[in-house]
Design a protein around this motif. Structure first.
Motif, PDB file in Angstrom:
ATOM      1  N   VAL A  96       0.866  -1.181   0.000  1.00  0.00           N
ATOM      2  CA  VAL A  96       0.000   0.000   0.000  1.00  0.00           C
ATOM      3  C   VAL A  96       0.901   1.229   0.000  1.00  0.00           C
ATOM      4  O   VAL A  96       1.780   1.363   0.859  1.00  0.00           O
ATOM      5  CB  VAL A  96      -0.930   0.016   1.227  1.00  0.00           C
ATOM      6  N   ARG A  97       0.682   2.127  -0.962  1.00  0.00           N
ATOM      7  CA  ARG A  97       1.526   3.309  -1.125  1.00  0.00           C
ATOM      8  C   ARG A  97       0.675   4.579  -1.135  1.00  0.00           C
ATOM      9  O   ARG A  97      -0.466   4.572  -1.612  1.00  0.00           O
ATOM     10  CB  ARG A  97       2.310   3.240  -2.445  1.00  0.00           C
ATOM     11  N   GLU A  99       0.681   7.989  -3.024  1.00  0.00           N
ATOM     12  CA  GLU A  99       1.324   8.427  -4.264  1.00  0.00           C
ATOM     13  C   GLU A  99       1.383   9.947  -4.413  1.00  0.00           C
ATOM     14  O   GLU A  99       2.410  10.496  -4.798  1.00  0.00           O
ATOM     15  CB  GLU A  99       0.600   7.818  -5.464  1.00  0.00           C
ATOM     16  N   PRO A 195      -4.609  -4.720  -8.855  1.00  0.00           N
ATOM     17  CA  PRO A 195      -4.099  -3.369  -8.587  1.00  0.00           C
ATOM     18  C   PRO A 195      -5.235  -2.358  -8.526  1.00  0.00           C
ATOM     19  O   PRO A 195      -6.194  -2.424  -9.298  1.00  0.00           O
ATOM     20  CB  PRO A 195      -3.166  -3.103  -9.774  1.00  0.00           C
ATOM     21  N   GLN A 196      -5.123  -1.423  -7.584  1.00  0.00           N
ATOM     22  CA  GLN A 196      -6.192  -0.448  -7.374  1.00  0.00           C
ATOM     23  C   GLN A 196      -5.603   0.926  -7.087  1.00  0.00           C
ATOM     24  O   GLN A 196      -4.474   1.045  -6.618  1.00  0.00           O
ATOM     25  CB  GLN A 196      -7.047  -0.841  -6.166  1.00  0.00           C
ATOM     26  N   GLN A 197      -6.412   1.951  -7.351  1.00  0.00           N
ATOM     27  CA  GLN A 197      -6.134   3.300  -6.863  1.00  0.00           C
ATOM     28  C   GLN A 197      -7.323   3.747  -6.027  1.00  0.00           C
ATOM     29  O   GLN A 197      -8.475   3.616  -6.448  1.00  0.00           O
ATOM     30  CB  GLN A 197      -5.906   4.294  -7.998  1.00  0.00           C
ATOM     31  N   THR A 199      -8.795   6.976  -3.481  1.00  0.00           N
ATOM     32  CA  THR A 199      -8.596   8.366  -3.068  1.00  0.00           C
ATOM     33  C   THR A 199      -9.318   8.629  -1.751  1.00  0.00           C
ATOM     34  O   THR A 199     -10.329   7.995  -1.446  1.00  0.00           O
ATOM     35  CB  THR A 199      -9.111   9.350  -4.131  1.00  0.00           C
ATOM     36  N   TYR A 217      -4.062  10.346  -2.852  1.00  0.00           N
ATOM     37  CA  TYR A 217      -4.190   9.194  -3.742  1.00  0.00           C
ATOM     38  C   TYR A 217      -3.325   8.046  -3.221  1.00  0.00           C
ATOM     39  O   TYR A 217      -2.124   8.218  -2.988  1.00  0.00           O
ATOM     40  CB  TYR A 217      -3.730   9.559  -5.155  1.00  0.00           C
ATOM     41  N   TYR A 218      -3.945   6.871  -3.067  1.00  0.00           N
ATOM     42  CA  TYR A 218      -3.236   5.666  -2.630  1.00  0.00           C
ATOM     43  C   TYR A 218      -3.302   4.604  -3.726  1.00  0.00           C
ATOM     44  O   TYR A 218      -4.289   4.529  -4.472  1.00  0.00           O
ATOM     45  CB  TYR A 218      -3.869   5.095  -1.358  1.00  0.00           C
ATOM     46  N   THR A 219      -2.258   3.781  -3.809  1.00  0.00           N
ATOM     47  CA  THR A 219      -2.291   2.629  -4.707  1.00  0.00           C
ATOM     48  C   THR A 219      -2.082   1.353  -3.900  1.00  0.00           C
ATOM     49  O   THR A 219      -1.396   1.347  -2.872  1.00  0.00           O
ATOM     50  CB  THR A 219      -1.214   2.712  -5.803  1.00  0.00           C
ATOM     51  N   ILE A 220      -2.696   0.280  -4.382  1.00  0.00           N
ATOM     52  CA  ILE A 220      -2.587  -1.049  -3.777  1.00  0.00           C
ATOM     53  C   ILE A 220      -2.162  -1.986  -4.895  1.00  0.00           C
ATOM     54  O   ILE A 220      -2.848  -2.099  -5.920  1.00  0.00           O
ATOM     55  CB  ILE A 220      -3.935  -1.494  -3.185  1.00  0.00           C
ATOM     56  N   ASP A 221      -1.011  -2.654  -4.721  1.00  0.00           N
ATOM     57  CA  ASP A 221      -0.466  -3.423  -5.837  1.00  0.00           C
ATOM     58  C   ASP A 221       0.152  -4.720  -5.342  1.00  0.00           C
ATOM     59  O   ASP A 221       0.680  -4.796  -4.227  1.00  0.00           O
ATOM     60  CB  ASP A 221       0.589  -2.596  -6.577  1.00  0.00           C
TER      61      ASP A 221
END
Length: 225
Positions: A96-97, A99, A195-197, A199, A217-221
């Protein structure tokens, strides 16, 4: 898993239809302890949790869980990644990042920017802090990994990110205004090959009549892809 919340503590008792085994290591992205204060006897476990987490493997079903202070404990049940008998070939690693952050509204015309401190707090996981200056109408990259989790390929794991914003006054205004703050949770789902984005729009309160709002904004990969 018995997850201690905040500074409070609670005694607990778990009763199962089969044997209970105390486990250590990491469950669901959260480290669990194996301290001497937690006692297991057959199908009953007794212990105290505060500030950390206790993990158990239960053979059979759960008959009951008794908590002395329910407000200080989060109980997680079910198949959790990281158990002692997990086949790691059936798991993936999900990161989890945070961005970027986008200015939505706020600030008077003379200030021109938000002086932000952002905390990205994953409940049951780690947290990260970011400090930056966000000009009016701008977007700034963050680009930090918050935490990694082992997730079963055959399932998913829900988590919550709490985004906490503190907007600091510039030095010239330290004696005329206090820091403005805002906090907002957003639910996420960790899953392999997905993978997801996500907010999270966070309102920022103000004691000077100019509340603000930012979007993170977060990303899940899946790192195994």
């Amino acid at each position: 898993m018995m997850e201690g919340l905040g500074a409070g503590k609670s005694d607990y008792t778990i009763q199962a239809t089969g044997d209970i085994e105390k486990v250590g290591g990491r469950l669901g992205g959260l480290p669990v302890t194996t301290g001497p204060g937690d006692q297991v006897s057959g199908s009953t476990a007794n212990g105290t949790v505060w500030g950390k987490s206790d993990g158990f493997r239960i053979y059979g079903g759960i008959k009951s869980i008794s908590l002395e202070n329910p407000d200080h404990v989060q109980v997680h049940t079910g198949a959790i990644a990281g158990g002692p008998d997990d086949d790691h070939g059936d798991l993936c690693e999900v990161v989890v990042r945070a961005e970027k952050v986008e200015f939505i509204s706020g600030q008077g015309p003379g200030e021109g920017a938000l002086e932000l401190e952002i905390e990205h707090d994953i409940r049951g996981g780690q947290s990260e802090h970011t400090s930056l200056r966000l000009p009016t109408g701008a977007t700034r990259n963050i680009g930090v990994a918050i935490d990694n989790f082992k997730v079963p390929r055959s399932g998913s794991e829900p988590k919550t990110i709490v985004t906490k914003i503190t907007e600091r006054e510039p030095p010239r205004d330290w004696f005329t205004g206090a820091p403005d703050e805002g906090s907002e949770p957003v639910d996420i789902t960790l899953a392999c090959d997905n993978p997801q984005q996500v907010t999270n729009t966070v309102p920022i309160d103000s004691d000077r009549g100019n509340p603000g709002k930012v979007k993170v904004y977060y990303t899940i990969d899946d790192l195994d892809d």
